[in-house]
Every structure is written in structure tokens, then in C-alpha cells.
Design an enzyme around this catalytic site. Structure first.
Site, PDB file in Angstrom:
ATOM      1  N   GLY A  67     -24.200  -8.662  27.842  1.00  0.00           N
ATOM      2  CA  GLY A  67     -25.422  -7.970  28.252  1.00  0.00           C
ATOM      3  C   GLY A  67     -26.214  -7.551  27.023  1.00  0.00           C
ATOM      4  N   GLU A  68     -27.337  -6.949  27.292  1.00  0.00           N
ATOM      5  CA  GLU A  68     -28.194  -6.528  26.189  1.00  0.00           C
ATOM      6  C   GLU A  68     -28.683  -5.117  26.466  1.00  0.00           C
ATOM      7  OE1 GLU A  68     -31.347  -9.187  25.351  1.00  0.00           O
ATOM      8  OE2 GLU A  68     -31.963  -8.085  23.556  1.00  0.00           O
ATOM      9  N   GLY A  69     -28.525  -4.257  25.499  1.00  0.00           N
ATOM     10  CA  GLY A  69     -28.978  -2.881  25.667  1.00  0.00           C
ATOM     11  C   GLY A  69     -30.002  -2.517  24.608  1.00  0.00           C
ATOM     12  N   PHE A  71     -29.727  -1.291  21.780  1.00  0.00           N
ATOM     13  CA  PHE A  71     -29.385  -1.536  20.381  1.00  0.00           C
ATOM     14  C   PHE A  71     -29.186  -2.996  20.038  1.00  0.00           C
ATOM     15  CE2 PHE A  71     -28.140   2.883  20.890  1.00  0.00           C
ATOM     16  CZ  PHE A  71     -28.803   3.438  19.814  1.00  0.00           C
ATOM     17  N   ARG A  73     -27.617  -7.107  21.488  1.00  0.00           N
ATOM     18  CA  ARG A  73     -26.791  -7.847  22.453  1.00  0.00           C
ATOM     19  C   ARG A  73     -25.312  -7.589  22.241  1.00  0.00           C
ATOM     20  NH1 ARG A  73     -29.847 -13.715  22.658  1.00  0.00           N
ATOM     21  NH2 ARG A  73     -31.710 -12.890  23.650  1.00  0.00           N
ATOM     22  N   VAL A  74     -24.585  -7.700  23.352  1.00  0.00           N
ATOM     23  CA  VAL A  74     -23.133  -7.508  23.277  1.00  0.00           C
ATOM     24  C   VAL A  74     -22.451  -8.782  23.764  1.00  0.00           C
ATOM     25  CG1 VAL A  74     -21.181  -6.097  24.015  1.00  0.00           C
ATOM     26  CG2 VAL A  74     -23.434  -5.041  23.750  1.00  0.00           C
ATOM     27  N   LYS A  89     -21.033  -6.071  19.258  1.00  0.00           N
ATOM     28  CA  LYS A  89     -22.416  -5.619  19.459  1.00  0.00           C
ATOM     29  C   LYS A  89     -23.229  -6.005  18.240  1.00  0.00           C
ATOM     30  CE  LYS A  89     -23.251  -1.930  21.747  1.00  0.00           C
ATOM     31  NZ  LYS A  89     -23.974  -0.960  22.572  1.00  0.00           N
ATOM     32  N   ASP A 187     -27.089   9.880  25.585  1.00  0.00           N
ATOM     33  CA  ASP A 187     -27.446   8.903  26.604  1.00  0.00           C
ATOM     34  C   ASP A 187     -26.266   8.631  27.541  1.00  0.00           C
ATOM     35  OD1 ASP A 187     -29.154   7.244  27.932  1.00  0.00           O
ATOM     36  OD2 ASP A 187     -28.887   5.549  26.571  1.00  0.00           O
TER      37      ASP A 187
HETATM   38  N1  LIG Z   1     -16.582  -2.448  24.742  1.00  0.00           N
HETATM   39  C1  LIG Z   1     -17.095  -3.148  25.751  1.00  0.00           C
HETATM   40  N2  LIG Z   1     -16.309  -3.824  26.579  1.00  0.00           N
HETATM   41  C2  LIG Z   1     -16.801  -4.533  27.602  1.00  0.00           C
HETATM   42  N3  LIG Z   1     -18.115  -4.608  27.885  1.00  0.00           N
HETATM   43  C3  LIG Z   1     -18.970  -3.955  27.094  1.00  0.00           C
HETATM   44  C4  LIG Z   1     -18.508  -3.180  25.993  1.00  0.00           C
HETATM   45  N4  LIG Z   1     -19.584  -2.616  25.389  1.00  0.00           N
HETATM   46  C5  LIG Z   1     -20.657  -3.014  26.087  1.00  0.00           C
HETATM   47  N5  LIG Z   1     -20.306  -3.820  27.109  1.00  0.00           N
HETATM   48  C6  LIG Z   1     -21.199  -4.438  28.088  1.00  0.00           C
HETATM   49  O1  LIG Z   1     -22.259  -5.023  27.401  1.00  0.00           O
HETATM   50  C7  LIG Z   1     -23.480  -4.819  28.106  1.00  0.00           C
HETATM   51  C8  LIG Z   1     -24.521  -4.269  27.155  1.00  0.00           C
HETATM   52  O2  LIG Z   1     -24.081  -3.009  26.707  1.00  0.00           O
HETATM   53  P1  LIG Z   1     -24.980  -2.002  25.923  1.00  0.00           P
HETATM   54  O3  LIG Z   1     -24.188  -0.778  25.763  1.00  0.00           O
HETATM   55  O4  LIG Z   1     -25.485  -2.630  24.688  1.00  0.00           O
HETATM   56  O5  LIG Z   1     -26.223  -1.805  26.827  1.00  0.00           O
HETATM   57  P2  LIG Z   1     -26.441  -0.990  28.161  1.00  0.00           P
HETATM   58  O6  LIG Z   1     -25.407   0.036  28.279  1.00  0.00           O
HETATM   59  O7  LIG Z   1     -26.557  -1.995  29.260  1.00  0.00           O
HETATM   60  O8  LIG Z   1     -27.858  -0.357  27.905  1.00  0.00           O
HETATM   61  P3  LIG Z   1     -28.251   0.862  26.985  1.00  0.00           P
HETATM   62  O9  LIG Z   1     -28.456   0.322  25.631  1.00  0.00           O
HETATM   63  O10 LIG Z   1     -29.481   1.354  27.585  1.00  0.00           O
HETATM   64  O11 LIG Z   1     -27.112   1.812  27.012  1.00  0.00           O
HETATM   65  C9  LIG Z   1     -23.189  -3.868  29.229  1.00  0.00           C
HETATM   66  O12 LIG Z   1     -23.154  -4.593  30.416  1.00  0.00           O
HETATM   67  C10 LIG Z   1     -21.822  -3.374  28.950  1.00  0.00           C
HETATM   68  O13 LIG Z   1     -21.077  -3.258  30.125  1.00  0.00           O
END
Ligand SMILES: Nc1ncnc2c1ncn2[C@@H]1O[C@H](COP(=O)(O)OP(=O)(O)OP(=O)(O)O)[C@@H](O)[C@H]1O
Length: 568
Positions: A67-69, A71, A73-74, A89, A187
């Protein structure tokens, strides 16, 4: 710029010197070790090359994208060297700090270690690439689990929801109270709470704002991120005001509401007046009869009404407009620790009242549950004050130790009274001492607290008007028959009416269970009742640590249930 000054000591910086970096590993010694539970000799962060992470994520292939948040892409990846599955990330390059600042902040983040936080495994600062490597958490986000439960998974039941709330509160409490200086999450939201396969919640994305841009355009680019997420952000924060730990408590309250209701913090598919969860819930908070209507229909009414009342009470406290009126996360955590216990059929979970640092939590909960009576320092004795003070926070370790000793002594005294509840008069000091000697303090078994434990209410003192009744006594007590619980109060009613009321009230109290609580620290009270596991808990009320008893009258609370009180 240091995120956590106490971690950014010269010693820490030294430990990230090139020697260790060459070993591809950074070892840090924590300067502050909050308590035994969190003690760890050192924290190890791995430094990855960009190539390693590219290999792990199949060159950041789309199929690995989680996914992408805000900060970046993950990606899901597998480290070639160890086979460990990780979440990588890849931070947006826009406006990131320089290498050194980045490293400093990341090393600070790497020191945070708690079972309810997603663990940072390592990082990469290669050229202009900045990547963070976390443990991969396989169960998805809390948001997904609530809104789009996997077909192969049972919907989360009430207890699971409370356990998730409790775990998340523990993670937040660690950031607020165990890290020095406190880390404000900023957050907290359901999509930032990941669940592992056992549905253990893990907070992610904490502390990342420090890795982002500082000023000007760069700040603008992440402004939405910095300002939290609409629907979760505390009003004072969205208005551009101060950010405090109480802003996090507000967001936590929203998450708790989501767990209770199954609704989203913000849902634009709903009618206007239902889109914002908190705005929708506010009028319901004032009408306890409507609480059951707000519960997630997927639960099919399978929840304890008292547990619900208390959960809603906690959520409503957390989302109060005025930050100072919100509870401490530590008090929220304690309350949830009891609500998250599995209970036997028909026996609701409730919270012992002297567990809180701040009496506002006990007062709020007692207002939502006619069977709970909260303490008031105004009418308590000096000893009592020490066990209910809201100032424990600010006390020194010595003071805490003294208070702890006082509390222990008081509880032992009260225990000795209870021991003699067979009718013998044990009020003499000599006998107390004797009892104390013959009764070593009972051990605390934290791990074994949940199953089949029922909480022993600490009936205490209160000066809160509940309709017409006004409590005033300084003592709590157990009646001679061992079956009813009373606490003193000044009744507005004619005392002649009392015997009948007493009868009625005693019936009301027959569902109060023996309770057994196993959690303690300096700020928590512990009540054991080892001899109450007979299975007849519903039938008999036992109240320990009591002082005196003279019956006076009863009053009715908001819910119409009345309590019976006595006065010495
Ligand atoms: N440690 C992790 N293990 C499994 N999935 C993860 C992990 N960290 C993040 N993700 C997944 O990656 C995606 C992107 O996460 P990210 O935290 O960057 O953004 P977000 O939470 O969707 O948005 P925001 O940046 O607004 O918090 C999310 O769907 C999250 O569930």
C-alpha cells in the site's frame, strides 16, 4: 534535531560510529530503562544496502506493494540473508532529512520496543534512498478487519475488540509514559493498528513525522500527514493548536468507538449527521438507554451490558472537546485491562475503582454503572488519599514507594478485618498486627489474570450527587450477613423507610461477584479473593477491605437502580 533527546546521547551517537556500521549493525545502549518489563540491554538495528532491499522486494515489484501512505510506499519482502519476512517502507524522497539527521532519528525509533508496537528491524540510507524495514505483520489493519473481515475469519467478538483496544492502549501508554520524553503518536487510527495472526494489535507509523521535511514547501507537502487524519484528529489539533498526549487520547477514543460500533471514523456514504462518528455518538453518550443501539450489529447483541456501559464511558471521556478533561492513557489502559478479560457466562466484567491515577475516570465509570462507587479524596482519610490521589504522576520515586507501603499496610489491615468477618470482633490493633503477620501478601499472577477471574470491587467513598442521594461516609463496608454491600451516605429520605429499601437493595447487589484482580503497581490496587472460586459467585457478595457498618439508606442512580448505603 533530535526526536528523543534522551536517546540521542553522545554515547548513543558514538555507538553508531563507523566501526559498528561496518559490521552492518548498530548497537545502542538505552540511557533510560523505564522499568523491569521494558528493560533491554541494547537495541540492534540492521543497516541494509539498497540492493539487499531491492532483492527482498523483487525490485519493488507491484505484486509486493502492500500500500501507499503519507510517507511513501510499503512493500512486502523477504530478506535473503535470514529469510525474515519484512515490510519495507520506501520514504518519499521529497524533503527528507540529510543522512545524519535521518540516521539519528531512525536510531531513536529503533530504541522503541514494545509488544504492541511494530518493531523497526533496520533501515537503509543509500544515496538519496531512505527506507525503513519493519517486522511484517500478517493480519492486516484493524480498519480492514472491522470493515472488510476476511471470509475465513470469524467476525471479532466483543471480548476480542476490548482486547484489541487494551493492546493498543498499552502501546500508546508506552509511548506516553515509558519513553522519556513522551512520544506523541499524532496519527493514531484504525489503519495504523496492525493485527497479527492472534489479533494482537501493533501500532505502526509512530515517530515518522520527524523523518519528514521541516519547513516551507516541504512542510506543505506533508501537511495533511502532519495534521493527522480527519475524523481522528483532536479538535484542538485540527484547529492548528497544541499537540499533546491528550490529542492521542482523543484519537484513541475514536478507535474505541469504531470497535464498539463497527462504524468508520468518517464515512461519507452515510447520511450527513452520521458521517462523523464522534458527532453521531455525542448525543447517544447522554442517553445510556441507547448504548445497545450503537453496538456493531454484527455482534448480534452478544456483549455484557455493563461492559458496554463502561466501554462507552471510556470512549466518551476520551473524545471530550476539552483536552484536559480527557483521561490519561494509563487510566484508559487500566480500565480496558478489566473490560478485556474473558468472562464466564452471565458474569459481566467491571472495573475496580481504586485502580486509577486520576479520579475522573472512576467517577465517570461509576456514573455509568450503578454498582460502582468511586473514591473522593475530599472525604477520605489521609491514608485513603494516598491511595486515590491523582497526583501520583508527579510524585517522586520515594514518595511513590512510601505511598505504596502505606497502601500495602492499609490493605493488609483491611484484609485482617475481612478475615474476621465470621462475626468475631477483630477491631483491635493487636489482632490486626497478628493477622498481618500470619498472612503474607498474596502473589500477583499477571499472566493468569484473564480467564475466569472476576474483579473484586473496592467499594469506597464518594461525594458525588447521584440524583437525590449524596454520599458522605468515609468508609466502605460489608454487612454482617456477608451478603450486601453498603457504603455510607446521608439520605434525604425518612429512615423509617429503610428496612424495605434495604431488602430491595440487597437483591440488587446479589449479582456483584467476588472479584479477583491481579494487576498492580504503585498506582493500582490489588484485590484477591482466592477462596471465591466455588462457582457460586453470582449468589453471594463478598467485600473485602471494609471498615465499619451502620445502615442508613439508599438512593437511585440514573439508570433507576438503587444502591444501599450505611453509615458508621
Ligand atoms: N509492518 C507492516 N506489516 C504489514 N503491513 C504493513 C506494515 N506497515 C505498513 N503496512 C501496510 O502498508 C500499507 C501502507 O501503510 P502506510 O502506513 O504507509 O500507510 P497508511 O497507513 O495506509 O496511510 P497513512 O500514511 O495515512 O498512515 C497499509 O495497508 C499497511 O497495512
Amino acid at each position: 534535531m533530535h526526536c528523543f533527546p534522551c536517546f540521542s546521547t553522545p554515547r548513543n551517537k558514538k555507538s553508531s560510529s563507523s566501526d559498528e556500521a561496518n559490521n552492518n549493525e548498530v548497537k545502542l545502549h538505552e540511557r533510560r530503562q523505564p522499568d523491569e518489563a521494558e528493560q533491554s540491554e541494547e537495541t540492534t538495528l540492521k543497516i541494509f544496502s539498497f540492493r539487499e532491499l531491492a532483492t527482498a522486494t523483487k525490485n519493488f515489484r507491484q505484486e509486493c506493494l502492500l500500500g501507499e501512505g503519507g510517507f511513501g510506499r510499503v512493500y512486502k519482502g523477504t530478506l535473503k540473508s535470514t529469510g525474515q519476512v519484512v515490510a519495507v517502507k520506501q520514504l518519499d524522497k521529497h524533503g527528507l532529512h540529510g543522512n545524519k539527521e535521518f540516521q539519528t532519528e531512525v536510531l531513536s525509533l529503533g530504541q522503541l520496543d514494545h509488544p504492541n508496537l511494530v518493531k523497526l528491524v533496520g533501515y537503509c540510507a543509500d544515496g538519496d534512498q531512505r527506507l525503513l524495514v519493519y517486522d511484517y505483520i500478517s493480519g492486516g489493519t484493524l480498519e480492514d478487519n472491522l470493515q472488510e473481515p476476511k471470509p475465513d475469519r470469524q467476525p471479532m467478538d466483543w471480548t476480542m475488540r476490548m482486547q484489541i483496544a487494551y493492546g493498543a492502549a498499552q502501546g500508546l501508554e508506552y509511548l506516553h509514559d515509558k519513553v522519556d520524553p513522551p512520544v506523541i503518536y499524532r496519527d493514531l487510527k484504525a489503519s495504523n493498528i496492525l493485527l497479527d495472526d492472534d489479533l494482537c494489535p501493533k501500532l505502526c507509523d509512530f515517530g515518522l513525522h520527524k523523518l519528514g521535511p521541516g519547513t516551507g514547501d516541504k512542510m506543505m507537502a506533508l501537511s495533511s500527514r502532519v495534521m493527522g487524519t480527519y475524523g481522528y484528529s483532536a479538535p484542538e489539533y485540527t484547529r492548528g493548536g497544541t499537540l499533546t498526549t491528550k490529542s492521542d487520547v482523543y484519537s484513541f477514543g475514536v478507535v474505541l468507538l469504531e470497535l464498539i460500533t463497527g462504524r468508520k471514523a468518517l464515512d461519507t456514504t452515510k447520511p450527513n449527521d452520521e458521517q462523523n462518528l464522534v458527532s453521531w455518538a455525542q448525543p447517544i453518550f447522554r442517553d445510556p438507554k441507547r448504548y445497545p443501539d450503537m453496538v456493531d450489529p454484527i455482534l448480534k447483541k452478544k456483549f455484557s451490558e455493563r461492559g458496554l456501559n463502561q466501554a462507552v464511558a471510556i470512549a466518551s471521556m476520551c473524545v471530550q472537546e476539552e483536552p484536559t478533561a480527557r483521561p490519561l492513557i494509563s487510566d484508559v489502559m487500566v480500565a480496558l485491562s478489566f473490560l478485556s478479560m474473558s468472562t464466564e457466562d452471565g458474569i459481566p466484567t467491571a472495573v475496580p475503582m481504586l485502580s486509577f491515577k486520576d479520579k475522573s475516570m472512576s467517577i465517570a465509570l461509576s456514573r455509568h454503572d450503578s454498582n460502582l462507587v468511586s473514591p473522593t479524596p475530599e472525604v477520605a482519610t489521609e491514608d485513603d488519599k494516598s491511595s486515590t490521589s491523582s497526583d501520583e504522576d508527579s510524585s517522586t520515586d520515594n514518595e511513590k514507594e512510601m505511598m505504596s507501603k502505606k497502601k500495602k499496610k492499609k490493605l493488609e489491615e483491611e484484609d485482617s478485618l475481612t478475615e474476621s468477618d465470621d462475626g468475631s470482633d477483630s477491631n483491635s490493633d493487636d489482632e490486626h498486627e497478628k493477622d498481618q503477620e500470619s498472612q503474607p501478601p498474596k502473589p500477583v499472577d499477571e499472566k493468569n489474570q484473564a480467564q475466569s477471574l472476576k474483579i473484586k470491587y473496592r467499594y469506597s467513598w464518594e461525594d458525588v450527587d447521584i440524583n437525590e442521594g449524596r454520599l458522605s461516609s468515609k468508609s466502605s463496608q460489608k454487612s454482617n450477613d456477608g451478603g450486601s454491600i453498603s457504603s455510607g451516605y446521608e439520605s434525604n429520605k425518612d429512615h423509617d423507610d429503610l428496612p424495605k429499601e434495604k431488602e430491595e437493595k440487597e437483591e440488587d447487589h446479589t449479582h456483584l461477584e467476588h472479584m479477583q484482580s491481579s494487576k498492580t503497581d504503585d498506582s493500582q490496587s490489588v484485590y484477591f479473593d482466592d477462596d471465591d472460586d466455588s462457582g457460586d459467585d453470582n449468589e453471594e457478595v463478598s467485600l473485602h477491605r471494609v471498615k465499619s457498618e451502620v445502615e442508613v439508606g439508599s438512593f437511585e442512580d440514573d439508570s433507576g437502580a438503587s444502591l444501599h448505603h450505611t453509615e458508621s
